[in-house]
Design a protein around this motif. Structure first.
Motif, PDB file in Angstrom:
ATOM      1  N   ALA A 198       0.850  -1.196   0.000  1.00  0.00           N
ATOM      2  CA  ALA A 198       0.000   0.000   0.000  1.00  0.00           C
ATOM      3  C   ALA A 198       0.884   1.244   0.000  1.00  0.00           C
ATOM      4  N   PRO A 199       0.481   2.276  -0.721  1.00  0.00           N
ATOM      5  CA  PRO A 199       1.301   3.498  -0.748  1.00  0.00           C
ATOM      6  C   PRO A 199       1.408   4.119   0.638  1.00  0.00           C
ATOM      7  N   ASP A 200       2.613   4.585   0.977  1.00  0.00           N
ATOM      8  CA  ASP A 200       2.869   5.194   2.284  1.00  0.00           C
ATOM      9  C   ASP A 200       2.806   6.714   2.129  1.00  0.00           C
ATOM     10  N   LEU A 201       1.768   7.306   2.679  1.00  0.00           N
ATOM     11  CA  LEU A 201       1.579   8.749   2.588  1.00  0.00           C
ATOM     12  C   LEU A 201       2.154   9.496   3.778  1.00  0.00           C
ATOM     13  N   SER A 202       2.733   8.776   4.726  1.00  0.00           N
ATOM     14  CA  SER A 202       3.168   9.428   5.959  1.00  0.00           C
ATOM     15  C   SER A 202       4.264  10.456   5.701  1.00  0.00           C
ATOM     16  N   GLU A 203       5.123  10.208   4.695  1.00  0.00           N
ATOM     17  CA  GLU A 203       6.195  11.176   4.423  1.00  0.00           C
ATOM     18  C   GLU A 203       5.607  12.494   3.931  1.00  0.00           C
ATOM     19  N   LEU A 204       4.635  12.421   3.025  1.00  0.00           N
ATOM     20  CA  LEU A 204       3.975  13.635   2.552  1.00  0.00           C
ATOM     21  C   LEU A 204       3.257  14.338   3.699  1.00  0.00           C
ATOM     22  N   VAL A 205       2.595  13.574   4.549  1.00  0.00           N
ATOM     23  CA  VAL A 205       1.893  14.157   5.686  1.00  0.00           C
ATOM     24  C   VAL A 205       2.867  14.868   6.614  1.00  0.00           C
ATOM     25  N   ASP A 206       4.032  14.256   6.865  1.00  0.00           N
ATOM     26  CA  ASP A 206       5.027  14.879   7.739  1.00  0.00           C
ATOM     27  C   ASP A 206       5.515  16.203   7.173  1.00  0.00           C
ATOM     28  N   VAL A 207       5.808  16.238   5.889  1.00  0.00           N
ATOM     29  CA  VAL A 207       6.312  17.465   5.267  1.00  0.00           C
ATOM     30  C   VAL A 207       5.275  18.581   5.362  1.00  0.00           C
ATOM     31  N   LEU A 208       4.037  18.268   4.995  1.00  0.00           N
ATOM     32  CA  LEU A 208       2.999  19.290   5.013  1.00  0.00           C
ATOM     33  C   LEU A 208       2.674  19.738   6.440  1.00  0.00           C
ATOM     34  N   SER A 209       2.627  18.793   7.379  1.00  0.00           N
ATOM     35  CA  SER A 209       2.294  19.137   8.764  1.00  0.00           C
ATOM     36  C   SER A 209       3.315  20.091   9.362  1.00  0.00           C
ATOM     37  N   ASN A 210       4.587  19.844   9.100  1.00  0.00           N
ATOM     38  CA  ASN A 210       5.625  20.692   9.685  1.00  0.00           C
ATOM     39  C   ASN A 210       5.787  22.017   8.953  1.00  0.00           C
ATOM     40  N   ARG A 211       5.235  22.114   7.757  1.00  0.00           N
ATOM     41  CA  ARG A 211       5.289  23.387   7.039  1.00  0.00           C
ATOM     42  C   ARG A 211       4.102  24.284   7.347  1.00  0.00           C
ATOM     43  N   ILE A 212       2.906  23.713   7.378  1.00  0.00           N
ATOM     44  CA  ILE A 212       1.710  24.549   7.538  1.00  0.00           C
ATOM     45  C   ILE A 212       1.038  24.359   8.890  1.00  0.00           C
ATOM     46  N   GLY A 213       1.486  23.388   9.692  1.00  0.00           N
ATOM     47  CA  GLY A 213       0.869  23.124  10.983  1.00  0.00           C
ATOM     48  C   GLY A 213      -0.017  21.897  10.939  1.00  0.00           C
ATOM     49  N   ALA A 214       0.141  21.023  11.911  1.00  0.00           N
ATOM     50  CA  ALA A 214      -0.595  19.762  11.911  1.00  0.00           C
ATOM     51  C   ALA A 214      -2.100  19.979  12.009  1.00  0.00           C
ATOM     52  N   GLU A 215      -2.529  21.077  12.673  1.00  0.00           N
ATOM     53  CA  GLU A 215      -3.960  21.294  12.840  1.00  0.00           C
ATOM     54  C   GLU A 215      -4.640  21.684  11.526  1.00  0.00           C
ATOM     55  N   ARG A 216      -3.866  22.085  10.511  1.00  0.00           N
ATOM     56  CA  ARG A 216      -4.442  22.482   9.218  1.00  0.00           C
ATOM     57  C   ARG A 216      -4.498  21.330   8.221  1.00  0.00           C
ATOM     58  N   LEU A 217      -3.983  20.203   8.601  1.00  0.00           N
ATOM     59  CA  LEU A 217      -3.947  19.059   7.697  1.00  0.00           C
ATOM     60  C   LEU A 217      -4.876  17.977   8.245  1.00  0.00           C
ATOM     61  N   TYR A 218      -5.889  17.636   7.476  1.00  0.00           N
ATOM     62  CA  TYR A 218      -6.859  16.644   7.928  1.00  0.00           C
ATOM     63  C   TYR A 218      -7.604  16.108   6.713  1.00  0.00           C
ATOM     64  N   ARG A 219      -8.361  15.077   6.933  1.00  0.00           N
ATOM     65  CA  ARG A 219      -9.284  14.604   5.909  1.00  0.00           C
ATOM     66  C   ARG A 219     -10.669  14.502   6.534  1.00  0.00           C
ATOM     67  N   LEU A 220     -11.681  14.451   5.677  1.00  0.00           N
ATOM     68  CA  LEU A 220     -13.058  14.434   6.150  1.00  0.00           C
ATOM     69  C   LEU A 220     -13.590  13.013   6.127  1.00  0.00           C
ATOM     70  N   THR A 221     -14.266  12.640   7.169  1.00  0.00           N
ATOM     71  CA  THR A 221     -14.886  11.317   7.240  1.00  0.00           C
ATOM     72  C   THR A 221     -16.367  11.484   7.543  1.00  0.00           C
ATOM     73  N   PRO A 222     -17.197  10.565   7.044  1.00  0.00           N
ATOM     74  CA  PRO A 222     -18.641  10.688   7.267  1.00  0.00           C
ATOM     75  C   PRO A 222     -19.043  10.319   8.686  1.00  0.00           C
ATOM     76  N   VAL A 223     -20.128  10.941   9.112  1.00  0.00           N
ATOM     77  CA  VAL A 223     -20.744  10.663  10.404  1.00  0.00           C
ATOM     78  C   VAL A 223     -22.226  10.435  10.144  1.00  0.00           C
ATOM     79  N   GLU A 224     -22.803   9.490  10.852  1.00  0.00           N
ATOM     80  CA  GLU A 224     -24.216   9.190  10.645  1.00  0.00           C
ATOM     81  C   GLU A 224     -25.083  10.330  11.151  1.00  0.00           C
ATOM     82  N   SER A 225     -25.592  11.123  10.217  1.00  0.00           N
ATOM     83  CA  SER A 225     -26.489  12.215  10.536  1.00  0.00           C
ATOM     84  C   SER A 225     -27.147  12.682   9.246  1.00  0.00           C
ATOM     85  N   ASP A 226     -28.426  13.007   9.323  1.00  0.00           N
ATOM     86  CA  ASP A 226     -29.134  13.523   8.154  1.00  0.00           C
ATOM     87  C   ASP A 226     -28.829  14.998   7.918  1.00  0.00           C
ATOM     88  N   VAL A 227     -28.508  15.724   8.968  1.00  0.00           N
ATOM     89  CA  VAL A 227     -28.211  17.149   8.838  1.00  0.00           C
ATOM     90  C   VAL A 227     -26.827  17.291   8.204  1.00  0.00           C
TER      91      VAL A 227
END
Length: 506
Positions: free
Chosen positions: A356-385
């Motif tokens: 499987a492709p290892d994205l951790s290196e890209l994540v490390d570079v971006l996190s330390n450049r722009i801040g870890a709190e600005r790097l995330y992905r969206l996941t679904p949550v069970e809600s109609d709203v």
């Protein structure tokens, strides 16, 4: 710009005793004092709120306190234990907040958070996080941040309404405070008061030579430290079990390429130490000790445990520009302040297997450049709203089992908050013929809907009758929007019948 936090623990000995005793601790309404010996005299070193409310004060003779408060619970202070616990608390702050954390006996910490406050959402959020974590652990705390430790120390102990001191606001923050806020000896404070000096502003801007001649060098040194005219280096606490490597230079270094080269050598050495312990690093502190006794610190975070020297070297090289070597760096330390077990695992051996492709290196570079709190992905949550059906997750977090419903498409971009629009439409179930958003009028040429979404009644009473009717609309230019009407178009209880835009397709 340097930013230093002063963390104040006003009742540290008592709070630590209560935590240690647990259920055996006396109730909060029982007056309690801790007694220590100064020469032949036994005096009060600390008291709980109940004792303070009845007139007991630190420094009071033990016999006087017992005579003042009948039934006073008197216990021996554990000053050595308090100091050791303060060292452990400094390690906690180092691992959680910043690379430089120093105990400030008997009741505080100094934490240099220069360049690190954004990791907690800003300076105010960082202070709130410190205070709330300690409060949840049963420890009373307060904190202030400023350009110097002297200013932050003075404000947190003598001025509770001013927690964040701007770089140019030291004089306004501490000028009106008493001289005791400068951490001066009591006999020196008494001599200054006899001469008519009561506040810091009374002496801060006077000619220095007469003050030094009359009162000695301590007064001028503390004033200059508080105002930032004289450095006050912090000595970071160190855990003996922390994997670290260091290098001392015969001649100070400062060129960026030289710093990068030695950072790479230290990264290689640190990975060798980690390999002998079967550990992978999650957080690295790079400490550069300057010749002027100041420490430049850089913290590197990693998405998952690793001990790849080349990768760590690249991350450190990206941060070289953040370092100010001053007149040169004479000692360099690389410490793995957060490490986890990491055992070698063989890769795929079969021709049909594909790693499987290892994205951790890209994540490390971006996190330390722009801040870890600005790097995330969206996941679904069970809600109609819609705004509740998504949440932020770590970039490398495991996939959620939930998924968005495929029956109705959702926009690629969901606005942070629905924005009102002006529309023309036929009630109750027709889409708008046109709408105006952000001052631009758009004619609707195609539409699909409505998709009716009901409020989640279990959350609050206001959503029992709430209804939204969503429409996908397309304007003349081919742009597609996601609009909704608050209410079903008939019953006023279901909503105000106002229109909003909630997202954009494509």
């Amino acid at each position: 710009m340097r930013r230093v936090v002063s963390l104040y623990l006003p009742n540290w000995p008592v709070d630590r005793l209560v935590r240690r005793l647990g259920e055996a601790a006396p109730p909060p309404d029982v007056p309690l004092v801790l007694i220590g010996r100064a020469g032949r005299r036994r005096s009060v070193l600390a008291a709980n709120r109940a004792a303070l409310a009845q007139g007991v004060r630190p420094g009071m003779a033990a016999t006087q306190a017992q005579a003042l408060v009948p039934g006073l619970d008197v216990r021996d202070a554990d000053q050595a234990g308090d100091a050791e616990a303060l060292d452990r608390l400094a390690l906690w702050a180092l691992r959680l907040y910043a690379p430089i954390s120093q105990p400030d006996p008997p009741d505080g910490l100094a934490v240099d958070v220069t360049g690190a406050s954004h990791l907690k959402g800003g300076e105010a959020a960082l202070l709130d996080d410190m205070i709330s974590r300690l409060r949840d652990a049963g420890i009373a705390a307060d904190a202030a941040i400023g350009p110097t430790y002297g200013a932050a120390h003075a404000v947190v102990r003598f001025r509770r309404d001013h927690r964040i001191i701007p770089a140019d606001g030291v004089d306004a923050a501490i000028g009106d405070l008493p001289l005791a806020a400068l951490r001066l000896p009591e006999d020196l404070i008494a001599n200054l008061r006899r001469m008519g000096f009561d506040r810091i502003a009374d002496v801060a801007h006077r000619p220095r030579a007469p003050l030094v001649l009359r009162f000695g060098p301590d007064l001028g040194r503390r004033i200059d430290q508080a105002y930032g005219r004289l450095g006050e280096p912090l000595v970071p606490v160190e855990a003996p079990e922390t994997p670290k490597v260091e290098r001392v230079f015969a001649e100070p270094i400062g060129a960026p390429e030289t710093l990068t080269r030695y950072a790479g050598l230290l990264a290689t050495a640190l990975c060798e130490v980690l390999e002998t312990r079967a550990l992978g690093v999650r957080r690295v502190d790079w400490l550069c000790h300057r010749v002027d006794n100041r420490i430049e610190a850089v913290r590197i975070g990693l998405a998952r445990p690793m001990r790849d020297a080349a990768r760590l070297s690249r991350l450190l090289a990206d941060r070289v520009e953040k370092l100010d070597p001053g007149f040169g760096i004479e000692r360099m330390v690389l410490a793995a302040v957060s490490a986890e077990p990491l055992h070698w695992r063989p890769g795929a051996s079969g021709l049909a297997e594909k790693a499987a492709p290892d994205l951790s290196e890209l994540v490390d570079v971006l996190s330390n450049r722009i801040g870890a709190e600005r790097l995330y992905r969206l996941t679904p949550v069970e809600s109609d709203v819609p705004e509740r059906s998504v949440r932020k997750a770590s970039p490398l977090a495991a996939s959620s089992q939930a998924d968005w419903t495929p029956d109705w498409p959702r926009p690629a971009r969901l606005l942070r908050r629905p924005e009102p629009v002006q529309t023309m439409t036929l009630l109750p179930d027709n889409p708008p013929t046109h709408f105006t958003w952000r001052g631009v009028r758009r004619r609707v040429v195609r539409a699909d809907g409505p998709e009716r979404i009901f409020g989640e009644w279990r959350r609050r009473d206001a959503e029992v009758w709430a209804v939204r009717d969503y429409f996908q609309v397309e304007d003349e230019s081919g742009r597609r929007f996601w609009l909704f009407r608050a209410g079903d178009g008939e019953d006023a209880r279901t909503g105000a019948q106002a229109w909003f835009i909630h997202g954009l397709f494509g």
